[in-house]
Design a protein around this motif. Structure first.
Motif, PDB file in Angstrom:
ATOM      1  N   GLN A 232       0.820  -1.215   0.000  1.00 47.18           N
ATOM      2  CA  GLN A 232       0.000   0.000   0.000  1.00 47.18           C
ATOM      3  C   GLN A 232       0.851   1.261   0.000  1.00 47.18           C
ATOM      4  O   GLN A 232       0.442   2.296  -0.527  1.00 47.18           O
ATOM      5  CB  GLN A 232      -0.951  -0.029   1.203  1.00 47.18           C
ATOM      6  CG  GLN A 232      -2.047  -1.083   1.042  1.00 47.18           C
ATOM      7  CD  GLN A 232      -2.911  -1.237   2.277  1.00 47.18           C
ATOM      8  OE1 GLN A 232      -2.439  -1.096   3.412  1.00 47.18           O
ATOM      9  NE2 GLN A 232      -4.186  -1.534   2.073  1.00 47.18           N
ATOM     10  N   SER A 233       2.068   1.161   0.556  1.00 49.82           N
ATOM     11  CA  SER A 233       2.965   2.320   0.555  1.00 49.82           C
ATOM     12  C   SER A 233       3.898   2.315  -0.648  1.00 49.82           C
ATOM     13  O   SER A 233       4.507   3.333  -0.971  1.00 49.82           O
ATOM     14  CB  SER A 233       3.792   2.354   1.854  1.00 49.82           C
ATOM     15  OG  SER A 233       4.629   1.217   1.952  1.00 49.82           O
ATOM     16  N   ALA A 234       4.017   1.162  -1.326  1.00 46.64           N
ATOM     17  CA  ALA A 234       4.855   1.045  -2.533  1.00 46.64           C
ATOM     18  C   ALA A 234       4.075   0.228  -3.559  1.00 46.64           C
ATOM     19  O   ALA A 234       4.298  -0.982  -3.706  1.00 46.64           O
ATOM     20  CB  ALA A 234       6.187   0.376  -2.206  1.00 46.64           C
ATOM     21  N   PRO A 235       3.146   0.854  -4.285  1.00 48.01           N
ATOM     22  CA  PRO A 235       2.220   0.135  -5.169  1.00 48.01           C
ATOM     23  C   PRO A 235       2.876  -0.690  -6.272  1.00 48.01           C
ATOM     24  O   PRO A 235       2.228  -1.565  -6.850  1.00 48.01           O
ATOM     25  CB  PRO A 235       1.366   1.261  -5.767  1.00 48.01           C
ATOM     26  CG  PRO A 235       1.440   2.368  -4.768  1.00 48.01           C
ATOM     27  CD  PRO A 235       2.823   2.292  -4.204  1.00 48.01           C
ATOM     28  N   ASN A 236       4.157  -0.448  -6.571  1.00 43.56           N
ATOM     29  CA  ASN A 236       4.847  -1.267  -7.565  1.00 43.56           C
ATOM     30  C   ASN A 236       5.342  -2.592  -6.986  1.00 43.56           C
ATOM     31  O   ASN A 236       5.853  -3.440  -7.721  1.00 43.56           O
ATOM     32  CB  ASN A 236       6.043  -0.511  -8.156  1.00 43.56           C
ATOM     33  CG  ASN A 236       5.615   0.472  -9.235  1.00 43.56           C
ATOM     34  OD1 ASN A 236       4.512   0.379  -9.770  1.00 43.56           O
ATOM     35  ND2 ASN A 236       6.473   1.423  -9.551  1.00 43.56           N
ATOM     36  N   GLY A 237       5.211  -2.766  -5.689  1.00 44.14           N
ATOM     37  CA  GLY A 237       5.682  -3.989  -5.052  1.00 44.14           C
ATOM     38  C   GLY A 237       4.759  -5.167  -5.294  1.00 44.14           C
ATOM     39  O   GLY A 237       3.551  -5.015  -5.504  1.00 44.14           O
ATOM     40  N   ILE A 238       5.343  -6.353  -5.265  1.00 43.38           N
ATOM     41  CA  ILE A 238       4.585  -7.593  -5.384  1.00 43.38           C
ATOM     42  C   ILE A 238       4.870  -8.426  -4.140  1.00 43.38           C
ATOM     43  O   ILE A 238       6.027  -8.612  -3.765  1.00 43.38           O
ATOM     44  CB  ILE A 238       4.967  -8.373  -6.651  1.00 43.38           C
ATOM     45  CG1 ILE A 238       4.655  -7.516  -7.886  1.00 43.38           C
ATOM     46  CG2 ILE A 238       4.223  -9.702  -6.717  1.00 43.38           C
ATOM     47  CD1 ILE A 238       5.112  -8.145  -9.183  1.00 43.38           C
TER      48      ILE A 238
END
Length: 342
Positions: free
Chosen positions: A235-241
């Protein structure tokens, strides 16, 4: 006479352990964050539907839970360890050395490991090879071993999104991490042919270790907490998986989008049919020496694996557990208090 004295002494130790355990009337459970929600559901139902106190259920990871479980016998040790992987031989030996000599293994069902990202993000269709190439510390290019140079998913495969590589992976104390390493990273190492090169260059043992060694440059981030921490990171780093258990994803579909692996979408149905490649059994381990001294312990175990709770129509299945087709055999083993070999 010497033999008789030893026997009396041993009985005295057992009696002391039993007395200590009897001083506590609340079942204590620790371990896997994957099993945690299922155990919490069962513990609350057990407290509401029986005359026994609601068990205390804590998380911390499979390895941490089994370490606590193997500390010994008595009221200052836990009764049950939840685990998203089978107990290791080294853990059995640690238990035995500490006097935990009777362990019941209870398989509760199956779960899948899924790869999920922000609900509004890109769609991903992965292979195990993609994950190896994205997260391995070393990869093979033109037949040579090099430090992982990839920064975007599109560099790994042209039809993957042009998105920075950032993965949130369960830390090493979690059973999910071990399954991820074995069924995804190691499998991808084999698929890419890197395993053969690693073995030729480094030897069998070091080559195997290289297959599962993850990069430390910020592209792969260990999460020591539970899945809620992984979700918060996304949620704080939307590019994360993130790497999650299926049930956590299924209860957060308003926030997360799941990827396919090998063209298969993870679901209870694809896991039950054996189609989804990244699935695993879930367990908990019971200290049989506490049965009869910790009130309600066997009753809790029987309650947990009952058709009403762990069957295909029960609340655990509704939460995402894939019911074990051999549940009846587990119920019989629990009734008989069957133990594993140590």
């Amino acid at each position: 006479m010497k033999s008789a004295k030893l026997t009396v002494s041993a009985l005295a130790v057992i009696a002391a352990s039993a007395t200590a355990a009897a001083a506590r009337d609340q079942i204590q459970v620790s371990g896997s964050s994957t099993v945690l929600p299922y155990a919490t559901i069962v513990a609350e139902a057990f407290g509401e539907n029986t005359d026994f106190p609601t068990p205390v259920v804590e998380s911390g990871g499979s390895s941490a839970g089994l370490k606590k479980f193997c500390e010994g016998v008595g009221e200052n040790t836990i009764d049950i360890a939840n685990a998203s992987r089978p107990i290791k031989d080294s853990e059995k030996e640690a238990c035995k050395a500490a006097g935990v000599t009777e362990i019941m293994e209870v398989r509760i069902g199956y779960d899948g490991i899924v790869f999920a990202s922000d609900i509004n993000g890109n769609d991903f269709a992965f292979t195990a090879a993609d994950w190896f190439n994205a997260l391995a510390a070393e990869v093979v290019q033109d037949g040579k071993i090099v430090a992982n140079p990839y920064t975007k998913w599109s560099e790994i495969r042209a039809d993957l999104p042009d998105q920075e590589i950032l993965a949130f992976v369960p830390g090493t104390k979690h059973g999910t991490r071990e399954v991820f390493e074995e069924k995804v990273i190691a499998a991808g190492c084999e698929e890419t042919g890197a395993a053969e090169v690693f073995t030729a260059e480094k030897g069998e043992d070091d080559g195997e270790a290289a297959c599962m060694s993850l990069r430390t440059d910020g592209k792969s981030v260990d999460i020591d907490g539970d899945y809620t921490e992984t979700l918060a990171r996304i949620q704080s780093a939307p590019n994360g998986i993130g790497v999650f258990g299926l049930s956590f994803y299924e209860n957060n579909t308003d926030k997360l989008k799941v990827a396919t692996i090998g063209g298969i979408t993870p679901s209870t149905e694809t896991i039950a049919k054996g189609e989804y490649p990244v699935s695993r059994p879930l367990f908990f381990y019971v200290k049989k020496q506490h049965i009869g001294t910790i009130p309600g312990l066997k009753e809790y175990v029987e309650f947990f694996v009952s058709d009403e709770l762990a069957g295909p129509e029960g609340p655990l299945a509704a939460y995402g557990l894939v019911s074990d087709p051999e549940l009846a055999a587990t119920q019989t083993a629990v009734a008989d208090e069957a133990t594993i070999a140590q």
